[in-house]
Scaffold this motif. Structure first.
Motif, mmCIF file in Angstrom:
data_model
loop_
_atom_site.group_PDB
_atom_site.id
_atom_site.type_symbol
_atom_site.label_atom_id
_atom_site.label_comp_id
_atom_site.label_asym_id
_atom_site.label_seq_id
_atom_site.Cartn_x
_atom_site.Cartn_y
_atom_site.Cartn_z
ATOM 1 N N GLN A 46 60.421 67.117 84.389
ATOM 2 C CA GLN A 46 61.346 67.159 85.527
ATOM 3 C C GLN A 46 60.960 68.303 86.459
ATOM 4 O OE1 GLN A 46 65.379 67.493 84.198
ATOM 5 N NE2 GLN A 46 65.318 65.627 82.948
ATOM 6 N N GLU B 74 63.727 60.170 87.447
ATOM 7 C CA GLU B 74 64.207 60.278 86.068
ATOM 8 C C GLU B 74 65.268 59.208 85.819
ATOM 9 O OE1 GLU B 74 64.008 60.771 82.991
ATOM 10 O OE2 GLU B 74 64.091 62.962 82.786
ATOM 11 N N LEU C 255 60.420 63.505 88.757
ATOM 12 C CA LEU C 255 59.737 63.630 87.474
ATOM 13 C C LEU C 255 58.256 63.354 87.701
ATOM 14 C CD1 LEU C 255 60.615 63.638 84.266
ATOM 15 C CD2 LEU C 255 60.112 61.217 84.440
ATOM 16 N N THR D 197 64.034 68.450 79.414
ATOM 17 C CA THR D 197 63.406 68.480 80.734
ATOM 18 C C THR D 197 61.934 68.106 80.676
ATOM 19 O OG1 THR D 197 62.922 70.849 80.526
ATOM 20 C CG2 THR D 197 65.006 70.232 81.569
#
Length: 622
Positions: free
Chosen positions: A20, A162, A185, A223
C-alpha cells in the motif's frame, strides 16, 4: 525433517509483492486513505456479484468457481465513503501522487516505464470489490535486483486499487469494510529466477527495502503482502496468497516444495494401484441411527450424507503431506469451499461417533473393497452434493499428480486450497479512465535505506545500530526534521527509537503520539525551553493526554528549562542537606548526590550543566 535438494528437484519460485502507498487520497477518488473502525460505519448495503465474459467471450475458471458459492456481500460505508467506492459513479483519473511514487519505485528497481499506461479491469467476484473487478495498470517492466544467490529479474510493476477489508463471515455471506477499498497499491512481480527458500526471503527483503526507501509506503500489519509462486520439475505452478510476514516466506517455499514431492509420490503409488474415483452415493439411510453429532445434525435438518468410493486409496487419504496436513485435509479444503464443515474418510474411521459396523455398511453401499477408501460429507442436501463432487474431483487430480491452483498461507507456514489459478480471461480494458503517459524524468530517484544508514553515520555521527533503527524506522522523516531544527542528531534519534521503546515497555500508550507531538517536543529542545532529561516525562504526558500541546504538557508537568541560577539553587540545597556525607567522602559522594540533584530539578536541567555545578559546590564545601 531433512532439507530437500532444491537443485535436484528443479525448484522454481517467483514473488508478487503488494504494498500500500501512503498517499493523501485513494487511487480513483478523493477519499482519504485512513482506516476506520467498523463501529464507525454510518450505513451498510448489499450486493450479489456474478462473473462476466472477457472480450473474447471467455469465462475465467477461478471467477466461475467463486460464483458457484451463492453469497450475499454486505459493505460498511462511512461518512467519507463516496459514490466511486460504492460503484455508483465512474472513477476519476489516476492519482498523481500514487503514480509518482510508483515511478520512483520503478527507478530504484532499474525498470523501464511503459510509454502509455492503460487501466484494466481484473474480474474479482469474491466480494472484495463492489464492482466485481479490480482496476490495475502496468507502470514499468524489465528490472532486476541482486541477491547472494544470483540476480532476480523484476518482470513488471503494477499500480492498482486495494480491495475492501473483510470484516467477518455472516450467515448469508461476507461483510466487508469500504475504508480500505481503493487505497493505491503497487504490485511487483519477479521472474521465476528464485531457486531456494532462502533466496526467496532475501529477494523479498530487498524489494521491501526499496519500497521503504521512498518514504511513501504505509507501514504496519496488512499494508504489505507477499504472494509466492512455487513449482518443482515434475509438479505444477502453485500461487500462494497472503503471506503476511517476511519471516514466513522461506518456510512457505520449503513446505510447498515438500508438499509437491509428497503429492507426486502419492500419484505414483495410486497409479501403481490403478486407482480411480467411483460414483457419488447417498448413504443417509445407512447412517440414520449413527451416534455422530455431525451426521445427526445434518439429517435432523433434512440434510444428507453423501459418499464417494476412492478405489485404491486405502491408507493414502490419511497420508501426511506436512505436519498436521494430509491428503484428507486437501480433500476437506475443497469441501469447505462449498460450505461444508469438512469430511470424514475411512482412513480415520471408526471415530467421531461412527462405528466399525457403520463403516462396513457404508463400504457395502458404495462398493468399496479392502484396498479402497471412502470419503463422506454430511450437511444440507445441496451443500453435501456440491462438496462431495468437489472432493471427488480433487481425488481424481491426486491420481494425476500436483494440480495447478491458488492456495492461501496459514500462520504455521502451511497452505490451504482457495481456488483454481486465474487465467487471461479475467482481464479487459477499463473504459472510464483515459490512458496516462508517464514522465519518469519528473521524479527523483530516492536515496536507498542502506545509503541513508551510511550517511547518518558519516554526517551525523550516529553509531551503526542507531543509524539503522532510524533509517529503517517509521519516524525517519521526523528525525531529519528535528536535525534541521538544530536538535542534536543522537538525541533526536534516541528520542524517536530508544525513548519511545522504553516508554512502550512501561505501558505508556505511545501509539497516541503524533508527528505534531514530536515536532513540538523537538521545537522546545531546539529553543532551549526543554532539557533533554525532560523528554521522556513530556512524551509520557502527551501520550496520556494527547489533546495537550507540548508547551501545555511541559508547563503542567513542570518541565520547563531551568536557568543557571535555579540549577545552582537546587544543587546548593542538596549539598547542604548532605554536608556530613561530603565532609566524610569528598568527591566520592558525587554519584549519589547527582541523582538527588536531577530528581530535585525533575528533568528541567541538562545533566551536563547539573554535573558541572555539583562538582563546583562539592569542591567549595571540601
Amino acid at each position: 525433517m531433512s532439507e530437500l535438494d532444491y537443485a535436484e528437484l528443479g525448484l522454481v519460485a517467483g514473488l508478487e509483492i503488494h504494498q500500500q502507498l501512503d498517499t493523501e487520497t485513494k487511487l480513483f477518488c478523493a477519499c482519504p486513505t485512513e482506516l476506520r473502525e467498523p463501529e464507525e460505519a454510518s450505513r451498510r448495503f448489499t450486493r450479489y456479484l456474478h462473473p462476466t465474459k472477457s472480450e473474447l467471450g471467455e469465462l475465467d475458471e477461478a471467477a466461475l468457481e467463486e460464483s458457484r458459492v451463492d453469497r450475499e456481500f454486505q459493505y460498511l460505508a462511512y461518512d467519507s465513503t463516496c459514490l466511486v467506492e460504492e460503484d455508483d459513479e465512474p472513477p476519476a483519473r489516476v492519482d498523481d501522487e500514487a503514480l509518482g511514487t510508483a515511478l520512483e519505485i520503478a527507478q530504484l528497481l532499474e525498470m523501464r516505464a511503459v510509454d502509455q499506461i492503460h487501466v484494466m479491469r481484473k474480474i474479482v467476484v469474491d466480494g472484495s470489490n463492489t464492482s466485481g473487478f479490480q482496476r490495475t495498470m502496468q507502470v514499468a517492466v524489465d528490472g532486476e535486483i541482486d541477491t547472494s544467490e544470483g540476480a532476480v529479474g523484476i518482470e513488471d510493476l503494477m499500480l492498482e486499487e486495494e480491495s475492501a477489508q473483510r470484516v467477518e463471515e455472516t450467515d448469508d455471506g461476507v461483510r466487508y469494510s469500504l475504508d480500505r477499498l481503493g487505497i493505491p497499491l503497487v504490485e511487483i512481480g519477479t521472474r521465476p529466477d528464485i531457486r531456494t527458500p532462502a533466496q526467496a526471503r532475501e529477494a523479498a527483503e530487498q524489494i521491501g527495502m526499496y519500497l521503504r526507501s521512498t518514504g511513501q509506503v504505509k507501514r504496519g500489519l496488512g499494508t504489505i503482502r507477499q504472494d509466492v509462486n512455487v513449482s518443482i520439475a515434475d509438479g505444477a505452478r502453485v500461487e500462494i496468497k497472503g503471506v503476511q510476514s517476511l519471516d514466513d516466506i522461506d518456510d512457505i517455499v520449503r513446505n510447498e516444495a515438500r508438499r509437491q514431492v509428497e503429492l507426486l509420490d502419492i500419484a505414483e503409488t495410486l497409479n501403481e494401484r490403478d486407482a480411480s474415483v467411483g460414483d457419488v452415493a447417498d448413504v443417509s439411510a445407512v447412517l440414520a441411527d449413527s451416534d455422530s453429532s455431525v451426521i445427526q445434525g445434518a439429517l435432523s435438518g433434512d440434510g444428507a450424507v453423501k459418499a464417494v468410493v476412492l478405489h485404491g486409496f486405502d491408507g493414502i487419504v490419511g497420508r501426511e503431506l506436512l505436519p498436521d496436513r494430509r491428503l484428507g485435509t486437501e480433500l476437506a479444503d475443497h469441501a469447505k469451499r462449498h460450505g461444508a464443515g469438512g469430511i470424514f474418510h475411512t482412513d480415520e474411521l471408526p471415530a467421531y461417533g461412527i462405528t466399525d459396523e457403520e463403516v462396513t455398511a457404508v463400504a457395502e453401499v458404495v462398493g468399496a473393497g479392502p484396498d479402497d477408501a471412502v470419503a463422506l460429507v454430511a450437511d444440507a442436501e445441496e451443500t453435501a452434493s456440491l462438496a462431495i463432487d468437489a472432493v471427488a474431483e480433487r481425488a481424481k487430480t491426486a491420481i494425476e499428480g500436483v494440480p495447478e491452483e491458488t492456495r492461501g498461507a496459514n500462520e504455521d507456514g502451511t497452505t490451504r486450497y482457495l481456488r483454481p489459478l486465474p487465467g487471461a480471461a479475467r482481464m479487459y480494458p477499463e473504459t472510464d479512465v483515459p490512458p496516462v503517459e508517464p514522465d519518469p524524468a519528473a521524479v527523483e530517484t530516492p536515496e536507498l535505506l542502506t545509503e541513508r544508514v551510511t550517511r547518518y553515520q558519516e554526517e551525523f555521527g550516529l553509531d551503526e545500530t542507531l543509524a539503522e533503527q532510524v533509517a529503517y524506522g517509521r519516524r525517519m522523516g521526523q528525525f531529519e526534521r528535528a536535525v534541521e531544527m538544530g536538535v542534536d542528531p543522537t538525541l533526536a534519534a534516541g528520542t524517536l527509537e530508544s525513548t519511545v521503546t522504553e516508554l512502550r515497555r512501561d505501558d505508556v500508550p505511545v501509539e497516541r503520539l503524533t508527528d505534531s507531538h514530536f515536532e513540538e517536543v523537538f521545537a522546545l529542545l531546539a529553543d532551549g525551553e526543554l532539557a533533554k532529561e525532560g523528554v521522556p516525562d513530556l512524551l509520557a504526558a502527551l501520550a496520556e493526554q494527547p489533546g495537550l500541546s507540548a508547551t501545555e504538557a511541559a508547563e503542567q508537568e513542570g518541565l520547563g528549562s531551568a536557568g543557571e541560577d535555579e540549577v545552582r539553587e537546587a544543587v546548593v540545597e542538596v549539598v547542604e542537606r548532605n554536608a556530613e556525607q561530603i565532609d566524610a567522602e569528598g568527591m566520592g559522594a558525587f554519584s549519589a548526590l547527582m541523582g538527588e540533584c536531577m530528581g530535585a530539578l525533575r528533568g528541567k536541567a541538562d545533566g551536563d550543566v547539573v554535573s558541572d555545578v555539583l562538582r563546583e559546590e562539592i569542591q567549595r564545601r571540601a
